[in-house]
Design a protein around this motif. Sequence first.
Motif, PDB file in Angstrom:
ATOM      1  N   GLN A  79     139.594  49.843  43.447  1.00 36.46           N
ATOM      2  CA  GLN A  79     138.587  49.907  44.472  1.00 36.46           C
ATOM      3  C   GLN A  79     138.897  48.893  45.566  1.00 36.46           C
ATOM      4  N   VAL A  80     138.137  48.978  46.649  1.00 36.98           N
ATOM      5  CA  VAL A  80     138.289  48.104  47.796  1.00 36.98           C
ATOM      6  C   VAL A  80     137.057  47.223  47.899  1.00 36.98           C
ATOM      7  N   GLN A  81     137.282  45.961  48.183  1.00 35.65           N
ATOM      8  CA  GLN A  81     136.196  45.020  48.399  1.00 35.65           C
ATOM      9  C   GLN A  81     136.274  44.465  49.813  1.00 35.65           C
ATOM     10  N   LEU A  82     135.128  44.365  50.455  1.00 34.57           N
ATOM     11  CA  LEU A  82     135.024  43.798  51.787  1.00 34.57           C
ATOM     12  C   LEU A  82     134.030  42.650  51.737  1.00 34.57           C
ATOM     13  N   VAL A  83     134.428  41.504  52.241  1.00 33.90           N
ATOM     14  CA  VAL A  83     133.581  40.329  52.228  1.00 33.90           C
ATOM     15  C   VAL A  83     133.479  39.785  53.640  1.00 33.90           C
ATOM     16  N   GLU A  84     132.262  39.801  54.174  1.00 34.46           N
ATOM     17  CA  GLU A  84     132.016  39.282  55.514  1.00 34.46           C
ATOM     18  C   GLU A  84     131.656  37.802  55.454  1.00 34.46           C
ATOM     19  N   ARG A 104     142.691  47.849  46.245  1.00 34.47           N
ATOM     20  CA  ARG A 104     143.695  48.892  46.372  1.00 34.47           C
ATOM     21  C   ARG A 104     143.596  49.530  47.750  1.00 34.47           C
ATOM     22  N   ILE A 105     144.242  48.891  48.700  1.00 35.50           N
ATOM     23  CA  ILE A 105     144.263  49.355  50.075  1.00 35.50           C
ATOM     24  C   ILE A 105     145.644  49.922  50.369  1.00 35.50           C
ATOM     25  N   PHE A 106     145.658  51.150  50.807  1.00 34.94           N
ATOM     26  CA  PHE A 106     146.904  51.826  51.110  1.00 34.94           C
ATOM     27  C   PHE A 106     146.976  52.109  52.598  1.00 34.94           C
ATOM     28  N   GLY A 107     147.980  51.556  53.218  1.00 38.09           N
ATOM     29  CA  GLY A 107     148.142  51.739  54.639  1.00 38.09           C
ATOM     30  C   GLY A 107     147.215  50.833  55.433  1.00 38.09           C
ATOM     31  N   ILE A 108     147.218  51.056  56.733  1.00 34.89           N
ATOM     32  CA  ILE A 108     146.366  50.302  57.640  1.00 34.89           C
ATOM     33  C   ILE A 108     145.264  51.232  58.109  1.00 34.89           C
ATOM     34  N   ASN A 109     144.058  50.948  57.683  1.00 35.48           N
ATOM     35  CA  ASN A 109     142.942  51.859  57.881  1.00 35.48           C
ATOM     36  C   ASN A 109     142.092  51.477  59.084  1.00 35.48           C
ATOM     37  N   ASP A 110     141.375  52.468  59.576  1.00 34.80           N
ATOM     38  CA  ASP A 110     140.366  52.193  60.580  1.00 34.80           C
ATOM     39  C   ASP A 110     139.278  51.320  59.963  1.00 34.80           C
ATOM     40  N   MET A 111     138.810  50.345  60.720  1.00 35.39           N
ATOM     41  CA  MET A 111     137.745  49.477  60.262  1.00 35.39           C
ATOM     42  C   MET A 111     136.742  49.276  61.380  1.00 35.39           C
ATOM     43  N   GLY A 112     135.562  48.830  61.003  1.00 34.54           N
ATOM     44  CA  GLY A 112     134.546  48.639  62.013  1.00 34.54           C
ATOM     45  C   GLY A 112     133.464  47.687  61.577  1.00 34.54           C
ATOM     46  N   ASP A 122     143.970  41.319  61.833  1.00 31.44           N
ATOM     47  CA  ASP A 122     145.207  40.705  61.409  1.00 31.44           C
ATOM     48  C   ASP A 122     145.616  41.420  60.133  1.00 31.44           C
ATOM     49  N   ASN A 123     146.534  42.340  60.260  1.00 31.08           N
ATOM     50  CA  ASN A 123     146.912  43.154  59.109  1.00 31.08           C
ATOM     51  C   ASN A 123     147.623  42.345  58.035  1.00 31.08           C
ATOM     52  N   THR A 124     148.301  41.286  58.438  1.00 32.79           N
ATOM     53  CA  THR A 124     148.951  40.425  57.460  1.00 32.79           C
ATOM     54  C   THR A 124     147.932  39.782  56.538  1.00 32.79           C
ATOM     55  N   LYS A 125     146.784  39.408  57.101  1.00 37.25           N
ATOM     56  CA  LYS A 125     145.724  38.771  56.328  1.00 37.25           C
ATOM     57  C   LYS A 125     144.689  39.753  55.805  1.00 37.25           C
ATOM     58  N   ASN A 126     144.853  41.028  56.111  1.00 37.16           N
ATOM     59  CA  ASN A 126     143.882  42.047  55.707  1.00 37.16           C
ATOM     60  C   ASN A 126     142.473  41.667  56.156  1.00 37.16           C
ATOM     61  N   THR A 127     142.374  41.215  57.383  1.00 37.24           N
ATOM     62  CA  THR A 127     141.125  40.703  57.895  1.00 37.24           C
ATOM     63  C   THR A 127     140.828  41.286  59.269  1.00 37.24           C
ATOM     64  N   VAL A 128     139.566  41.621  59.480  1.00 35.84           N
ATOM     65  CA  VAL A 128     139.076  42.077  60.770  1.00 35.84           C
ATOM     66  C   VAL A 128     138.062  41.068  61.277  1.00 35.84           C
ATOM     67  N   ASN A 168     133.028  47.747  57.570  1.00 33.41           N
ATOM     68  CA  ASN A 168     133.392  48.946  56.839  1.00 33.41           C
ATOM     69  C   ASN A 168     134.864  49.261  57.002  1.00 33.41           C
ATOM     70  N   LEU A 169     135.385  49.965  56.017  1.00 37.95           N
ATOM     71  CA  LEU A 169     136.770  50.410  56.019  1.00 37.95           C
ATOM     72  C   LEU A 169     136.800  51.883  55.670  1.00 37.95           C
ATOM     73  N   ASP A 170     137.504  52.638  56.460  1.00 35.67           N
ATOM     74  CA  ASP A 170     137.637  54.067  56.253  1.00 35.67           C
ATOM     75  C   ASP A 170     138.943  54.341  55.539  1.00 35.67           C
ATOM     76  N   ALA A 171     138.854  54.968  54.371  1.00 37.61           N
ATOM     77  CA  ALA A 171     140.028  55.270  53.562  1.00 37.61           C
ATOM     78  C   ALA A 171     140.140  56.778  53.384  1.00 37.61           C
ATOM     79  N   PRO A 172     140.686  57.459  54.370  1.00 36.69           N
ATOM     80  CA  PRO A 172     140.746  58.922  54.276  1.00 36.69           C
ATOM     81  C   PRO A 172     141.626  59.420  53.142  1.00 36.69           C
ATOM     82  N   GLN A 173     142.533  58.607  52.639  1.00 37.87           N
ATOM     83  CA  GLN A 173     143.411  59.050  51.568  1.00 37.87           C
ATOM     84  C   GLN A 173     142.646  59.383  50.298  1.00 37.87           C
ATOM     85  N   ASN A 174     141.479  58.800  50.113  1.00 34.89           N
ATOM     86  CA  ASN A 174     140.646  59.137  48.968  1.00 34.89           C
ATOM     87  C   ASN A 174     139.242  59.564  49.377  1.00 34.89           C
TER      88      ASN A 174
END
Length: 117
Positions: free
Chosen positions: A1-6, A27-35, A72-78, A96-102
């Motif tokens: 799963q994916v976790q997001l912490v603000e 489990r983040i695959f690729g660089i996803n749209d976020m908002g 910053d995709n290196t840090k997986n941070t928006v 939020n993170l959009d994961a269209p792959q799943n």
Amino acid sequence: QVQLVESGGGLVQAGGSLRLSCAASGRIFGINDMGWYRQAPGKQRELVAVITGGGRTNYADSVKDRFTISRDNTKNTVYLQMNSLKPEDTAVYLCNLDAPQNGMRYWGKGTLVTVSS
């Protein structure tokens, strides 16, 4: 799963600035749209800003020219840089993170921003 912490919310006087961060992990695959979304007391959740995996951005009219979303995709941070804050910006801000792959959209628990007059 994916976790997001603000993080980065708090109390600020009108006209001040804050920078919100959203750290993604799991489990983040690729660089996803976020908002960033926000929900004020008694109001519906509304879109604040989005950023695509390629870096394209869009903003709600109410925050244009005041807020800036970046990643910053290196840090997986928006990030959401919020300037010239107004009392009406007071809300819980959610990442939020959009994961269209799943077919999933993931949400953080939110961080509270309070702007005083």
